[in-house]
Design a protein around this motif. Structure first.
Motif, PDB file in Angstrom:
ATOM      1  N   THR A   1       1.238  -1.402   0.049  1.00 16.82           N
ATOM      2  CA  THR A   1      -0.232   0.269   0.295  1.00 16.82           C
ATOM      3  C   THR A   1       0.662   1.152   0.123  1.00 16.82           C
TER       4      THR A   1
ATOM      5  N   TRP B   1       0.770   4.537  -2.686  1.00 17.43           N
ATOM      6  CA  TRP B   1       0.929   5.821  -2.219  1.00 17.43           C
ATOM      7  C   TRP B   1       2.305   6.411  -3.087  1.00 17.43           C
TER       8      TRP B   1
ATOM      9  N   PRO C   1      -0.710   8.938  -9.118  1.00 18.70           N
ATOM     10  CA  PRO C   1      -2.224   8.716  -9.056  1.00 18.70           C
ATOM     11  C   PRO C   1      -2.829   7.873  -9.973  1.00 18.70           C
TER      12      PRO C   1
ATOM     13  N   ARG D   1      -7.911   5.172  -2.360  1.00 11.33           N
ATOM     14  CA  ARG D   1      -7.818   5.464  -3.695  1.00 11.33           C
ATOM     15  C   ARG D   1      -8.653   7.237  -4.170  1.00 11.33           C
TER      16      ARG D   1
ATOM     17  N   TYR E   1      -8.460  10.449  -1.634  1.00  9.98           N
ATOM     18  CA  TYR E   1      -7.171  10.567  -1.070  1.00  9.98           C
ATOM     19  C   TYR E   1      -6.933  11.908  -2.236  1.00  9.98           C
TER      20      TYR E   1
ATOM     21  N   PHE F   1       0.374  12.596   0.143  1.00 10.54           N
ATOM     22  CA  PHE F   1      -1.316  12.409   0.234  1.00 10.54           C
ATOM     23  C   PHE F   1      -1.673  13.022   1.126  1.00 10.54           C
TER      24      PHE F   1
ATOM     25  N   VAL G   1      -0.189  11.159   4.808  1.00 16.77           N
ATOM     26  CA  VAL G   1       0.604   9.700   3.987  1.00 16.77           C
ATOM     27  C   VAL G   1       1.603  10.045   3.002  1.00 16.77           C
TER      28      VAL G   1
ATOM     29  N   GLU H   1       8.587   5.928   4.847  1.00 19.40           N
ATOM     30  CA  GLU H   1       7.382   6.223   5.017  1.00 19.40           C
ATOM     31  C   GLU H   1       8.105   7.771   5.881  1.00 19.40           C
TER      32      GLU H   1
END
Length: 836
Positions: free
Chosen positions: A347, A351, A355, A378, A381, A400, A408, A451
């Motif tokens: 996931t 991200w 997109p 999706r 966001y 996002f 995120v 992240e």
């Protein structure tokens, strides 16, 4: 064919009815300009031809002298020559026009809620155009959605730097003639064709004229020399005849006869026909040649520089394995049953992607996310900040946020990009490096995923300033194409070396190279290492190394230029914006028709419609075939012109009994036979069996080598001996001028037929070439024999040409002399085969 749109922006696009209404109102997306009348232009060019001028003069002299029949015949010959020339010109132009259609830029639009790919000329005002990195923009419009989007507008502004644009900026318009350098955008079209900014300025690529190729220059120079020689001899013969007879028109006619025999007007026609029809034949194989000169160069290629992804491999990325940092385990996705941590890693990597994905790896990540059967977040966001692919090693980061303010921040890139900017210990770094190496040795492409938890909107200027939490590794598998091993081996057999130039790492590239039987996979060099070499070291390196990894535009260009400096003829495959400089620098720039960006296609000289490297084997084979067949045609022209010239000149110069054995009507008849022979028969000849086992010819090789020219001259002289022997034989037997002329003419025709058969190969004997599939050989020879039979046995035609009917023995003698004057070269071939 329309394909399902991956369309998170919920744009439905125009319906078919709206497209038709827009096209009716605004027209097609083409730059219309004043077009020349090609037919009148072709007629004008024909009237400039030296042979046509000579025929016009000769025909006029016949009419003035009262010889109306001969005048009508030559006038008819002019019309026939013009028709043949127009036909050849039409074939060449039609082939070139078809190539233009195939090389026209394509684009993606959203219509009827799906994505369609179509030719740029089919765009209409109101269309929603999808612009990706490398897209050549072919209409004006404004941005309604974008990700990390920048364009190069140098064609309009002269400014080389890219301009970042999005819908929130004042300048949210894109223009025809510019191209996308990064990111993605959806644009609504406002102007097409002449109404675009470029159309109004009036710039057009059609105004650019191509320089002549070395071969074209050589052929042009040879023809000019022959024309000059013909003019000098024409004047000399005219003066001699006039001094002897004081008959201005008669002496001029005899001089014109010789001049017509000297002019090799078939050569430039053959060159144009071979190049244009060769390009057309390549197009039928799925290879679009944008420049005719590429056809000439193809047979000389000594090095193929190829990308890995999509050229050697399928470019069908699938997420194969993942490594989660928290668990310390490697997971093969074929096994299924993902843990929460494994799902979270996938996931997060999604991200970190665009997109609206267009890169194969990002498409695979979106697909893997969809396949996890969890709630699709999706649409909830939207992207609020992004950092484009940058850095060395490269990485990219997306920010996002959903309606509830949850943020995120996800990043992906080369694993080593995160080692210095994440929370990893030295031991963990070493552990990750070992896993990356393991994945790479299995032929996987590996990305790191990280992240960062961040509150607020004050994002740092550089993504590297985030202190990332490294989450794990994702490995993609892109399998080698099924036929690639055979393709590589075909290049090797043809004497062509193959080099892989890729942005991937050493281990992955080496693994794939080893799987396909690639020579020299043991040794490779990276882009960074290559840039440190001096010129002499670089030249040595590019000759000794076959795998180049972690390459970037400057490094690719240095490789191409270094190979060229070592006198290599370089073919280079590419698909991206960054490949443009190298594609232009290569002798043969090759773009991929499906995955290639429009910028790559614009820079390249050749496009493979099916992204299949095996087509390059076909292209090189076709290039070699065309070059060899053109050489056969021109050698044939030289060989057959020599006996015509000398048979006309020697009796006149030496004062033999019948000094003017041929008149203009005989010469033009011979020309009409030779033209189709060289342009139709030889152009249609198949490739010889040993063509692709020979080494490439050097690009510097002169077309008329001394040895080959000598062969043609000797062939011409032996045919001349045959015609002059026949002449003297007739004199010794007290034959009349008409009978002597008929026998000499028949010997020339017979020699012409046998020369056509013998010169189908300068290596293999007629016993081999007779098996070659070329139906036009039998057709043209049958037509020739039929027409000559009519001249010899139909009294009105026999009388008009001042011939006399031959008996069986005389015909047999003429055929035998024509055969003997040519067939000796078969003994030379046999000797050549036995000594090799």
């Amino acid at each position: 064919m329309p394909i399902p749109a991956q369309n998170n922006s919920k744009i439905k696009g125009l319906t078919d009815a709206e497209v038709q209404a827009s096209r009716t109102k605004y027209g097609r997306n083409v730059l219309s300009s004043k077009k020349n009348n090609t037919f009148l232009l072709a007629i004008k060019n024909i009237l400039k031809e030296p042979m046509i001028i000579l025929l016009l003069v000769a025909s006029s002299i016949y009419f003035i002298s009262g010889e109306i029949g001969d005048g009508i015949f030559l006038a008819s010959a002019i019309i026939l020559v013009a028709i043949i020339s127009l036909h050849q010109d039409s074939r060449s132009r039609n082939a070139i026009e078809k190539l233009k259609i195939f090389s026209q830029p394509h684009c993606k639009v959203i219509r009827n809620d799906i994505t369609e790919e179509l030719k740029s000329e089919d765009l209409v005002v109101g269309d929603h155009l999808i612009l990706e990195e490398g897209t050549f923009i072919t209409a004006d419009g404004y941005i309604i959605h974008s990700n990390d989007f920048s364009v190069n507008e140098s064609i309009l502004t002269g400014e080389a730097f890219s301009v970042f644009k999005d819908k929130t900026k004042k300048d949210n318009t894109v223009y025809s003639g510019t191209y996308v350098t990064s990111g993605l955008a959806i644009v609504k079209i406002t102007n097409i064709g002449n109404e675009t900014k470029l159309g109004k300025i009036g710039k057009s690529l059609e105004s650019i004229s191509e320089e002549k190729t070395p071969l074209e220059t050589q052929i042009s120079a040879f023809v000019k020399k022959m024309v000059f020689a013909g003019t000098i001899i024409f004047l000399i013969v005219w003066v001699i005849n006039y001094y002897q007879s004081y008959n201005l028109l008669d002496s001029l006619l005899k001089a014109l006869t010789l001049a017509m025999s000297i002019l090799p007007e078939e050569i430039p026609v053959a060159f144009t026909t071979f190049m244009a029809l060769g390009a057309w034949r390549l197009m039928k194989l799925g290879i679009v040649v944008k420049q005719l000169k590429t056809v000439e160069t193809l047979g000389s290629a000594t090095v193929i520089c190829t990308d890995k992804t999509g050229t050697i491999t399928e470019n069908k990325m699938s997420l194969a394995e993942i490594y989660v940092h928290s668990s310390g385990k490697i997971k093969n996705l074929k096994d299924g049953n993902l843990t929460n941590d494994e799902e979270n890693l996938i996931t997060l990597s999604m991200w970190a992607s665009e997109p609206i994905p267009f890169d194969p790896m990002e498409i695979a990540l979106h697909q893997a996310y969809s396949d996890m059967n969890r709630i699709d977040e999706r649409s909830n966001y939207k992207i609020i900040h992004e950092y484009p692919l940058s850095g060395n090693p490269p990485m990219m980061t997306h920010v996002f946020q959903n309606k509830n303010g949850k943020t995120v921040i996800a990043s992906k890139g080369a694993p080593e990009a995160f080692f210095e900017i994440s929370n990893l210990s030295q031991l963990e770094k070493e552990q990750f490096e070992n896993i990356v190496q393991k994945f790479s040795y299995e032929g996987y492409r590996v990305l790191g995923v990280a992240e960062y938890i961040f509150e607020g909107q004050d994002f740092p200027q550089k993504q590297q300033d985030f202190k990332f939490d490294f989450k794990g590794l994702i490995a993609f598998y892109d399998p080698p194409k099924k036929n690639i091993s055979e393709v590589i081996e075909s290049f090797y057999k043809a004497g062509i070396s193959v080099k892989i130039i890729t942005g991937d790492n050493n281990e992955t590239t080496t693994s794939i190279a080893k799987q396909i039987g690639f020579k020299g996979y043991e040794k490779c060099i990276s882009g960074g290492e290559l840039m440190k070499l001096n010129d002499s070291e670089l030249e040595e390196c590019v000759m000794q190394t076959n795998i180049f990894t972690r390459m970037f535009p400057e490094a690719k260009l240095k490789i191409i230029n270094a190979l060229k400096s070592k006198n290599q003829v370089v073919a280079m495959t590419g698909d991206g914006v960054n490949d443009g400089p190298a594609l232009k620098a290569a002798h043969i720039g090759i773009a991929m028709g499906k995955k290639g960006t429009e910028i790559a296609k614009q820079a390249a000289s050749l496009i493979l419609l099916e992204d299949d490297l095996s087509k390059m084997v076909d292209a090189i084979a076709m290039g070699r075939r065309i070059y060899k067949n053109l050489k056969k045609a021109i050698q044939y022209i030289i060989s057959i012109h020599i006996p015509i010239i000398l048979t006309v000149f020697i009796p006149l110069a030496l004062g033999w009994v019948y000094p003017n054995i041929f008149s203009p009507i005989h010469i033009i008849f011979l020309e009409l036979i030779m033209g189709p022979t060289c342009s139709i028969i030889f152009e249609n000849e198949p490739m010889e069996v040993n063509t692709m086992s020979q080494k490439p010819r050097p690009l510097s090789t002169t077309f008329f080598s001394f040895r080959e020219l000598t062969t043609s001259i000797i062939q011409g002289l032996t045919i001349t001996l045959g015609t002059l022997f026949t002449y003297q034989y007739a004199i010794q037997n007290n034959y009349a001028e008409t009978l002597t002329r008929t026998m000499v003419f028949t010997v020339l025709i017979a020699a012409n037929i046998f020369l056509t058969l013998v010169n189908r190969s300068f290596y293999y004997t007629i016993l081999t070439t007779i098996k070659y599939k070329n139906n036009l050989v039998l057709l043209i020879i049958s037509i020739t024999v039929t027409i000559v039979s009519l001249l010899l046995f139909v009294k009105p035609l026999t009388g008009f040409f001042e011939f006399e009917q031959l008996n069986f023995n005389q015909i047999l003698l003429c055929i035998g002399i024509g055969f003997a004057s040519v067939i000796w070269f078969e003994l030379v071939k046999i000797f050549k085969i036995r000594t090799n």
